[in-house]
Design a protein around this motif. Structure first.
Motif, mmCIF file in Angstrom:
data_model
loop_
_atom_site.group_PDB
_atom_site.id
_atom_site.type_symbol
_atom_site.label_atom_id
_atom_site.label_comp_id
_atom_site.label_asym_id
_atom_site.label_seq_id
_atom_site.Cartn_x
_atom_site.Cartn_y
_atom_site.Cartn_z
ATOM 1 N N ILE A 66 0.846 -1.184 0.000
ATOM 2 C CA ILE A 66 0.000 0.000 0.000
ATOM 3 C C ILE A 66 0.882 1.235 0.000
ATOM 4 O O ILE A 66 1.872 1.319 0.722
ATOM 5 C CB ILE A 66 -0.939 0.011 1.227
ATOM 6 N N ALA A 67 0.532 2.191 -0.820
ATOM 7 C CA ALA A 67 1.309 3.429 -0.888
ATOM 8 C C ALA A 67 0.881 4.384 0.213
ATOM 9 O O ALA A 67 -0.278 4.729 0.301
ATOM 10 C CB ALA A 67 1.105 4.097 -2.232
ATOM 11 N N VAL A 68 1.807 4.744 1.071
ATOM 12 C CA VAL A 68 1.550 5.760 2.083
ATOM 13 C C VAL A 68 2.737 6.715 2.050
ATOM 14 O O VAL A 68 3.860 6.326 2.358
ATOM 15 C CB VAL A 68 1.404 5.147 3.485
ATOM 16 N N LEU A 69 2.456 7.958 1.644
ATOM 17 C CA LEU A 69 3.496 8.964 1.513
ATOM 18 C C LEU A 69 4.621 8.468 0.625
ATOM 19 O O LEU A 69 5.787 8.761 0.841
ATOM 20 C CB LEU A 69 4.052 9.346 2.895
ATOM 21 N N ALA A 90 9.236 -6.560 -11.952
ATOM 22 C CA ALA A 90 9.603 -5.324 -11.250
ATOM 23 C C ALA A 90 8.426 -4.722 -10.492
ATOM 24 O O ALA A 90 8.618 -3.926 -9.578
ATOM 25 C CB ALA A 90 10.167 -4.310 -12.247
ATOM 26 N N PHE A 91 7.216 -5.095 -10.856
ATOM 27 C CA PHE A 91 6.035 -4.629 -10.127
ATOM 28 C C PHE A 91 5.929 -5.269 -8.741
ATOM 29 O O PHE A 91 5.310 -4.695 -7.844
ATOM 30 C CB PHE A 91 4.761 -4.969 -10.904
ATOM 31 N N ILE A 92 6.499 -6.440 -8.571
ATOM 32 C CA ILE A 92 6.221 -7.224 -7.367
ATOM 33 C C ILE A 92 7.464 -7.552 -6.550
ATOM 34 O O ILE A 92 7.365 -8.195 -5.515
ATOM 35 C CB ILE A 92 5.497 -8.545 -7.732
ATOM 36 N N SER A 93 8.623 -7.131 -6.998
ATOM 37 C CA SER A 93 9.861 -7.404 -6.256
ATOM 38 C C SER A 93 10.790 -6.206 -6.343
ATOM 39 O O SER A 93 10.865 -5.545 -7.387
ATOM 40 C CB SER A 93 10.566 -8.640 -6.816
ATOM 41 N N ILE A 145 -1.725 -4.955 -4.293
ATOM 42 C CA ILE A 145 -0.961 -3.723 -4.465
ATOM 43 C C ILE A 145 -1.943 -2.572 -4.624
ATOM 44 O O ILE A 145 -3.006 -2.736 -5.233
ATOM 45 C CB ILE A 145 -0.014 -3.834 -5.689
ATOM 46 N N SER A 146 -1.647 -1.441 -4.041
ATOM 47 C CA SER A 146 -2.565 -0.312 -4.136
ATOM 48 C C SER A 146 -2.565 0.247 -5.557
ATOM 49 O O SER A 146 -1.569 0.161 -6.285
ATOM 50 C CB SER A 146 -2.177 0.785 -3.148
ATOM 51 N N LYS A 147 -3.669 0.814 -5.941
ATOM 52 C CA LYS A 147 -3.763 1.442 -7.259
ATOM 53 C C LYS A 147 -2.728 2.562 -7.396
ATOM 54 O O LYS A 147 -2.155 2.759 -8.471
ATOM 55 C CB LYS A 147 -5.162 2.010 -7.469
ATOM 56 N N LYS A 148 -2.519 3.267 -6.301
ATOM 57 C CA LYS A 148 -1.574 4.382 -6.342
ATOM 58 C C LYS A 148 -0.162 3.896 -6.653
ATOM 59 O O LYS A 148 0.556 4.499 -7.456
ATOM 60 C CB LYS A 148 -1.591 5.122 -5.012
ATOM 61 N N VAL A 149 0.234 2.809 -6.017
ATOM 62 C CA VAL A 149 1.556 2.246 -6.281
ATOM 63 C C VAL A 149 1.640 1.716 -7.705
ATOM 64 O O VAL A 149 2.633 1.921 -8.414
ATOM 65 C CB VAL A 149 1.891 1.143 -5.261
ATOM 66 N N GLY A 179 -7.415 -11.784 -11.570
ATOM 67 C CA GLY A 179 -7.287 -10.837 -10.473
ATOM 68 C C GLY A 179 -8.543 -10.010 -10.307
ATOM 69 O O GLY A 179 -9.554 -10.215 -10.981
ATOM 70 N N SER A 180 -8.467 -9.038 -9.414
ATOM 71 C CA SER A 180 -9.653 -8.223 -9.149
ATOM 72 C C SER A 180 -9.242 -6.826 -8.713
ATOM 73 O O SER A 180 -8.099 -6.588 -8.307
ATOM 74 C CB SER A 180 -10.518 -8.874 -8.066
ATOM 75 N N ILE A 181 -10.205 -5.919 -8.805
ATOM 76 C CA ILE A 181 -10.027 -4.547 -8.340
ATOM 77 C C ILE A 181 -10.951 -4.357 -7.153
ATOM 78 O O ILE A 181 -12.165 -4.544 -7.261
ATOM 79 C CB ILE A 181 -10.361 -3.541 -9.456
ATOM 80 N N GLN A 182 -10.364 -3.994 -6.032
ATOM 81 C CA GLN A 182 -11.119 -3.890 -4.787
ATOM 82 C C GLN A 182 -10.887 -2.513 -4.178
ATOM 83 O O GLN A 182 -9.936 -2.305 -3.426
ATOM 84 C CB GLN A 182 -10.686 -4.990 -3.812
ATOM 85 N N GLY A 183 -11.754 -1.557 -4.542
ATOM 86 C CA GLY A 183 -11.602 -0.201 -4.037
ATOM 87 C C GLY A 183 -10.301 0.420 -4.497
ATOM 88 O O GLY A 183 -10.058 0.555 -5.702
ATOM 89 N N ASP A 184 -9.433 0.762 -3.569
ATOM 90 C CA ASP A 184 -8.151 1.387 -3.894
ATOM 91 C C ASP A 184 -7.032 0.370 -4.079
ATOM 92 O O ASP A 184 -5.861 0.744 -4.176
ATOM 93 C CB ASP A 184 -7.751 2.374 -2.789
#
Length: 524
Positions: free
Chosen positions: A7-10, A216-219, A39-43, A381-386
């Motif tokens: 999750i992306a935080v700051l 590179a998305f996951i490691s 993984i967050s959408k923001k990331v 996969g799925s999209i769950q909110g953010d």
């Protein structure tokens, strides 16, 4: 099955219980097939943006060096400029530098218009009819498509002497960026698109580069990203063996990239396919340039500037190689974590369309993100909110294929200075060459001797051993020209003659013959 929550935080990753640690030394050695990764959408969006921006940054940095260091690395004392003006300068002065990006954008646009199932034919027609200049395997494929040879035959070495060249490798980034954690889905896209212009090691280069993006998305472990992507390439292939050697040499010489560079040169620098590179210092082969990408990634060890600089200083196609390397690392880091030094000047061009396209960087950030969401859902996969949940794909190797199989370059007969030139025109109407071998490629072009005349398609009849083999059409228009006059890789080893005769060469036009490259059967 453990879940990975990112999750992306700051702009930083926060790791929860059961997820992989932040420390690179504790990075995972692999994921289980169909493991769910969150993984967050923001990331996700930040990583996609970092991948595209990285390509522009790397390509720009290496632009001034492209194909100037052939068979030599660039000494550390040679300065390579970087400041806030560099990206805008290249956009203005030589937009063709970004061919590895505007080619990507063609395929992104086709997917956007026709959906994720867009056929190889749709992609082929879009790039064949585009107005931008292209070279080598891309140009050979464009000629093939415009003359009715469609993929995958358009990229096969029987129809394309540049099949092992770097072309798909430099324009495959889009496939990985739309396939986070979905390496097999990326390989399938590469099968559809990459065989338009390449085959064998030339195709593998694109499969490998795209595969690195997916990981590179996951490691955040660059060694894992490289080694996992390499699993998609058959171990028997020359490409796999070369990249595996680079990995091993990095372990042997962990602090000396130049030693590994020398090892690459000693074992792998011989060019077999590209008619411009065989027996020359010039080497546009996908595999050796991929080795330079990996050189930068491994020895850069996550350092953005070091990665770009090493991939550039390795030489040869030294704008495309750092472009791929910076794209992969930019995806791993995310745009928000690219050092500000390397982002300077990028904002000046993000809203500018790439030449020959109607797509800007800001546009493709969004297009690629949207396509990645669709791919995630398509593959379970799925999209769950953010947050998005990716169903990880364990790597499955693609099929084995090798170009120029059982052939070995034997001799180059040159007709360029200081040797006497050869031509076919209204006066000298034919040319004949006898040779012993199993294959041959004649290099040269049709040209206008009177520049006031319109472009024309010159025609030659080609006779092999006294029999008419084909009539070749040679456009003078450089956007659609044939890369080589004539080639044949399927001769029986022995004595042969090739005679080219003017069939339609009007006054004011000429065919210049630069060289004949002769192949023999490869000795086992």
């Amino acid at each position: 099955m453990r879940n990975l929550l990112i999750i992306a935080v700051l702009a930083f990753f926060v790791v929860s219980a059961g997820c992989r640690p932040e420390s690179k030394s504790e990075a995972p050695t692999g994921f289980a097939n169909k493991e769910k990764i969150r993984i967050s959408k923001k990331v996700l969006e930040d990583k996609i943006k970092g991948g595209w921006a990285g390509q522009v940054i790397g390509c720009t940095y290496g632009g001034i060096t492209e194909f100037k260091w052939l068979g030599s690395f660039i000494n550390d004392k040679v300065p390579i400029p970087w400041d806030e003006n560099q990206i805008e300068f290249w956009y203005n002065q030589f937009p063709g530098l970004y061919d590895d990006i505007y080619m990507d954008l063609t395929f992104v646009s086709v997917f956007e218009k026709h959906g994720l199932e867009a056929s190889d034919t749709l992609h082929a027609l879009a790039f064949a009819n585009a107005a931008y200049p292209i070279w080598h395997a891309n140009l050979a494929a464009r000629y093939n498509i415009l003359n009715g040879i469609m993929p995958p035959l358009s990229g096969h070495y029987f129809n394309n002497p540049h099949a092992d060249d770097i072309d798909f490798q430099i324009e495959s980034d889009f496939a990985g960026l739309m396939s986070p954690g979905l390496i097999n889905a990326s390989s399938e896209i590469c099968d559809r698109v990459g065989h338009i212009m390449n085959y064998g090691d030339g195709w593998y280069g694109g499969v490998f580069v795209a595969g690195m993006y997916t990981q590179a998305f996951i490691s955040d472990d660059i060694k894992f990203v490289v080694s996992e992507a390499l699993k998609a390439i058959p171990e028997e292939s020359r490409f796999s063996q070369m990249i595996n050697d680079v990995i091993q040499w990095h372990q042997m010489y962990p602090n000396d990239w130049k030693q590994t560079w020398f090892e690459i040169q000693k074992k792998w620098s011989f060019e077999k396919g590209c008619p411009d590179g065989v027996f020359n210092a010039f080497n546009i082969d996908a595999s050796i340039n991929a080795a330079y990408i990996v050189l930068g990634l491994l020895y850069g060890d996550g350092d953005y500037g070091k990665t770009i600089d090493i991939s550039t200083r390795a030489g040869q196609d030294s704008d495309c190689n750092p472009s791929n390397a910076a794209g992969v690392l930019g995806t791993m880091l995310g745009f928000s974590n690219i050092p500000s030094y390397w982002l300077q000047g990028l904002d000046r061009v993000e809203n500018r369309n790439f030449s020959f396209t109607e797509v800007s960087l800001n546009d493709v950030y969004g297009l690629s993100y949207g396509q990645a969401l669709k791919m995630i859902e398509k593959h379970g996969g799925s999209i769950q909110g953010d947050t998005v949940e990716i169903v990880y794909q364990k790597v499955e190797p693609v099929k084995l294929e090798q170009s120029f199989d059982n052939l070995s370059p034997l001799q180059r007969v040159s007709y360029q200075w200081p040797m006497a030139g050869k031509k076919i025109d209204g006066v000298e109407k034919e040319y004949e060459l006898g040779f012993v071998g199993a294959g041959i490629v004649f290099s040269g072009y049709a040209v206008k001797t009177d520049q006031k005349l319109p472009d024309y398609i010159v025609k030659l009849d080609v006779f092999v051993d006294g029999q008419l083999a084909e009539q070749v059409s040679l456009p003078t228009n450089t956007l659609i020209q044939k890369t080589n006059i004539y080639w044949n890789y399927r001769l029986t080893q022995g004595d042969h003659t090739v005679k080219m005769v003017a069939a339609d060469v009007p006054s004011g036009y000429r065919v210049d013959i630069y060289s004949a490259l002769i192949y023999s059967e490869e000795k086992k």
